[in-house]
Write a protein that holds these residues in place. Structure first.
Motif, PDB file in Angstrom:
ATOM      1  N   PHE A 256      -7.659   2.848 -99.884  1.00 44.29           N
ATOM      2  CA  PHE A 256      -7.468   4.084 -99.129  1.00 44.29           C
ATOM      3  C   PHE A 256      -7.679   5.297-100.021  1.00 44.29           C
ATOM      4  O   PHE A 256      -7.044   5.405-101.076  1.00 44.29           O
ATOM      5  CB  PHE A 256      -6.050   4.112 -98.543  1.00 44.29           C
ATOM      6  N   ARG A 257      -8.571   6.164 -99.590  1.00 46.64           N
ATOM      7  CA  ARG A 257      -8.755   7.425-100.326  1.00 46.64           C
ATOM      8  C   ARG A 257      -9.017   8.531 -99.316  1.00 46.64           C
ATOM      9  O   ARG A 257      -9.866   8.363 -98.433  1.00 46.64           O
ATOM     10  CB  ARG A 257      -9.952   7.336-101.289  1.00 46.64           C
ATOM     11  N   HIS A 258      -8.321   9.638 -99.487  1.00 48.57           N
ATOM     12  CA  HIS A 258      -8.503  10.762 -98.576  1.00 48.57           C
ATOM     13  C   HIS A 258      -9.703  11.555 -99.051  1.00 48.57           C
ATOM     14  O   HIS A 258      -9.590  12.450 -99.882  1.00 48.57           O
ATOM     15  CB  HIS A 258      -7.236  11.626 -98.544  1.00 48.57           C
ATOM     16  N   GLU A 259     -10.890  11.174 -98.522  1.00 46.02           N
ATOM     17  CA  GLU A 259     -12.141  11.758 -98.985  1.00 46.02           C
ATOM     18  C   GLU A 259     -12.831  12.481 -97.850  1.00 46.02           C
ATOM     19  O   GLU A 259     -12.529  12.265 -96.685  1.00 46.02           O
ATOM     20  CB  GLU A 259     -13.090  10.661 -99.458  1.00 46.02           C
ATOM     21  N   ARG A 260     -13.807  13.284 -98.215  1.00 44.74           N
ATOM     22  CA  ARG A 260     -14.662  13.888 -97.207  1.00 44.74           C
ATOM     23  C   ARG A 260     -15.634  12.805 -96.741  1.00 44.74           C
ATOM     24  O   ARG A 260     -16.283  12.151 -97.541  1.00 44.74           O
ATOM     25  CB  ARG A 260     -15.438  15.042 -97.838  1.00 44.74           C
TER      26      ARG A 260
ATOM     27  N   LYS B 110      -6.751  14.390-105.740  1.00 46.94           N
ATOM     28  CA  LYS B 110      -6.891  14.807-104.344  1.00 46.94           C
ATOM     29  C   LYS B 110      -7.152  13.719-103.322  1.00 46.94           C
ATOM     30  O   LYS B 110      -7.357  14.022-102.159  1.00 46.94           O
ATOM     31  CB  LYS B 110      -7.976  15.885-104.234  1.00 46.94           C
ATOM     32  N   GLU B 111      -7.143  12.471-103.726  1.00 50.30           N
ATOM     33  CA  GLU B 111      -7.551  11.464-102.743  1.00 50.30           C
ATOM     34  C   GLU B 111      -6.451  10.491-102.329  1.00 50.30           C
ATOM     35  O   GLU B 111      -6.662   9.672-101.434  1.00 50.30           O
ATOM     36  CB  GLU B 111      -8.754  10.680-103.278  1.00 50.30           C
ATOM     37  N   MET B 112      -5.284  10.548-102.939  1.00 50.88           N
ATOM     38  CA  MET B 112      -4.305   9.504-102.666  1.00 50.88           C
ATOM     39  C   MET B 112      -3.504   9.745-101.379  1.00 50.88           C
ATOM     40  O   MET B 112      -3.154  10.869-101.055  1.00 50.88           O
ATOM     41  CB  MET B 112      -3.343   9.347-103.837  1.00 50.88           C
TER      42      MET B 112
ATOM     43  N   GLY C  13     -21.263   5.768 -95.776  1.00 50.18           N
ATOM     44  CA  GLY C  13     -20.863   4.985 -96.945  1.00 50.18           C
ATOM     45  C   GLY C  13     -19.638   5.534 -97.661  1.00 50.18           C
ATOM     46  O   GLY C  13     -19.326   5.112 -98.777  1.00 50.18           O
ATOM     47  N   ARG C  14     -18.943   6.494 -97.044  1.00 52.19           N
ATOM     48  CA  ARG C  14     -17.737   7.041 -97.670  1.00 52.19           C
ATOM     49  C   ARG C  14     -16.676   7.223 -96.590  1.00 52.19           C
ATOM     50  O   ARG C  14     -16.836   8.028 -95.685  1.00 52.19           O
ATOM     51  CB  ARG C  14     -18.069   8.376 -98.342  1.00 52.19           C
ATOM     52  N   TYR C  15     -15.624   6.444 -96.682  1.00 53.34           N
ATOM     53  CA  TYR C  15     -14.598   6.420 -95.637  1.00 53.34           C
ATOM     54  C   TYR C  15     -13.218   6.572 -96.264  1.00 53.34           C
ATOM     55  O   TYR C  15     -13.070   6.547 -97.475  1.00 53.34           O
ATOM     56  CB  TYR C  15     -14.676   5.093 -94.862  1.00 53.34           C
TER      57      TYR C  15
HETATM   58 MG    MG Z   1     -14.962   8.583-105.541  1.00 53.24          MG
END
Ligand code: MG
Ligand code: ATP
Length: 423
Positions: free
Chosen positions: A113-117, A65-67, A121-123
């Motif tokens: 690059f990660r499509h995260e919430r 889910k993050e790419m 500290g999380r981008y």
């Molecule tokens: Mg992670």
């Protein structure tokens, strides 16, 4: 008025003085990594998607889910790199490095690059400092790597951290552990999130790394990979421990440590911040041994180990005030009129070439506002070239720290400034 366009959500601008903190961390990291024999690689920002789906593992958070994946104009699927190990291994295989070099030590710095919430500290675009060693199987190497990370953190004056260590076991150890996990989670299947219900069949190890509350609760008391290590894995972990003990590097064994990527095959570690500066994110980095990855990406069987640390998370933990690593302005020229401005440029040029950071005000603003700005910039010295100074060919030199003011004839000004600015 045209609408303002904003930066992509989760992709932040780095602005001064924050950038000086990043630059400081990068410079210290380079120094230490180079001292341990690592050399820099720079791989592209995008790769063909299968590198990550195969390399990182289909069942992982990143691949699921993050790419950031898109097709380019030729219709090929590309992915913005979410991590640096798979690209490094791809380059290692592509350039047949193993033939020329039995042991390869590489490091990299750059955006991921990660499509995260998003959280503190999380981008979605962040930066990693990472390193890989390819070609050495000995556990003393794992220990050396952990000791190096410990040294880097201490060099950065980040001391409030713990180094968590475990082993996820080798490919041979995996089936027994997997069976134990399935036996443990099968009766609790209903408590697991839909992802983990699927993982129970595909990749039960992933359940231990799930961030969903219900899954965390269901995982309490789950078998640890440490209870299912074969002879070799146990010996490797013991070697890492005794080597670290000898080097005086503190660590803690964490039964529950599993890493978010599939490719790990032995000792794994995670430096974690203890203070509250990172909020819910405590991992400063992570790494471990991945003896099967090179082969799975089409290269020769090659033992390897690596790690990555998050630059922004390190910066959040870096002590000191925001400007601490910014280059100070040592002198500011305050000028009245174009002649004075040109003289200021002429005088500051050699000093700048010698490395002094000097501000010349080009706005033609009032002397008062120029002085105010020089003060705000924190300039140590102000060189005043107003109309009377230009007529008398004597500059006023003001020490902003003591407010002491001296008059210097123009023909001595260059020499005096060189002395004062310590060059
Ligand atoms: Mg992670
Ligand atoms: P987490 O459990 O925090 O999601 P991870 O296991 O996904 O971490 P790794 O892939 O091991 O993290 O990445 C190594 C380091 O890179 C992390 O410890 C962290 O410092 C940094 N990092 C990872 N993802 C992000 C992100 N989205 N934003 C900022 N830093 C990140």
């Amino acid at each position: 008025m045209p609408e303002k366009i904003q930066a992509v959500k989760g992709m932040n601008d780095g602005l001064p003085p924050e950038t000086s903190r990043y630059a400081h961390i990068e410079a210290r990291a380079r120094r230490i990594l180079e001292a341990f024999g690592y050399r820099e690689i720079r791989t592209p920002i995008a790769e063909y998607t299968p590198l990550f789906s195969r390399g990182i593992g289909e069942g992982t958070d990143i691949v699921e889910k993050e790419m950031y994946t898109f097709s380019d104009r030729d219709g090929r699927q590309l992915t913005l790199r979410p991590e640096g190990t798979a690209p490094a291994v791809r380059a290692y295989v592509e350039h047949s490095i193993a033939h020329a070099d039995p042991v390869t030590r590489w490091y990299y710095l750059g955006p991921m690059f990660r499509h995260e919430r998003m959280q503190r500290g999380r981008y979605r675009q962040f930066h990693q400092i990472g390193a890989e060693v390819l070609g050495a199987a000995e556990a003393t190497l794992d220990a050396e790597m952990i000791a190096m990370i410990d040294a880097l953190l201490r060099d950065l004056e980040i001391t409030d951290f713990t180094m968590a260590i475990s082993s996820v076991g080798s490919a041979e150890d995996r089936p027994a552990f997997r069976a134990a996990l399935v036996a443990f989670f099968e009766p609790k299947k209903d408590q697991l999130c839909p992802d983990c219900q699927r993982r129970l069949v595909q990749n039960p190890l992933r359940i231990l790394d799930c961030k969903v509350e219900g899954c965390r609760a269901a995982s309490v008391g789950a078998p640890s990979p440490l209870d299912h290590l074969g002879e070799k894995s146990r010996a490797a972990l013991a070697t890492v421990r005794s080597t670290l003990d000898r080097l005086g590097v503190p660590y803690e064994i964490d039964q529950r440590l599993v890493r978010g990527l599939d490719y790990y095959t032995g000792v794994v570690f995670e430096p974690r911040a203890r203070g509250g500066s990172l909020g819910a994110q405590t991992a400063l980095g992570g790494g471990g041994r991945y003896d099967g990855l090179v082969e799975s990406l089409g290269g020769p069987a090659t033992p390897a180990a690596g790690f990555a640390m998050g630059l922004e998370r390190l910066a959040l933990c870096l002590p000191g005030e925001p400007n601490r690593f910014a280059t100070p302005i040592v002198a500011a020229f305050v000028t009245d009129g174009e002649d004075a401005r040109r003289l200021a440029l002429e005088l500051s040029h050699p000093l700048r070439l010698a490395g002094a950071s000097i501000e010349v005000d080009h706005r033609g603003a009032s002397l008062k506002s120029q002085l105010k700005r020089a003060d705000k910039l924190g300039a140590h010295w102000v060189v005043l070239l107003g109309t009377p100074e230009m007529t008398e060919r004597r500059a006023k030199l003001k020490d902003m720290r003591t407010s002491e003011q001296t008059e210097i004839p123009f023909d001595e000004l260059g020499k005096t400034l060189r002395e004062k600015l310590g060059r």
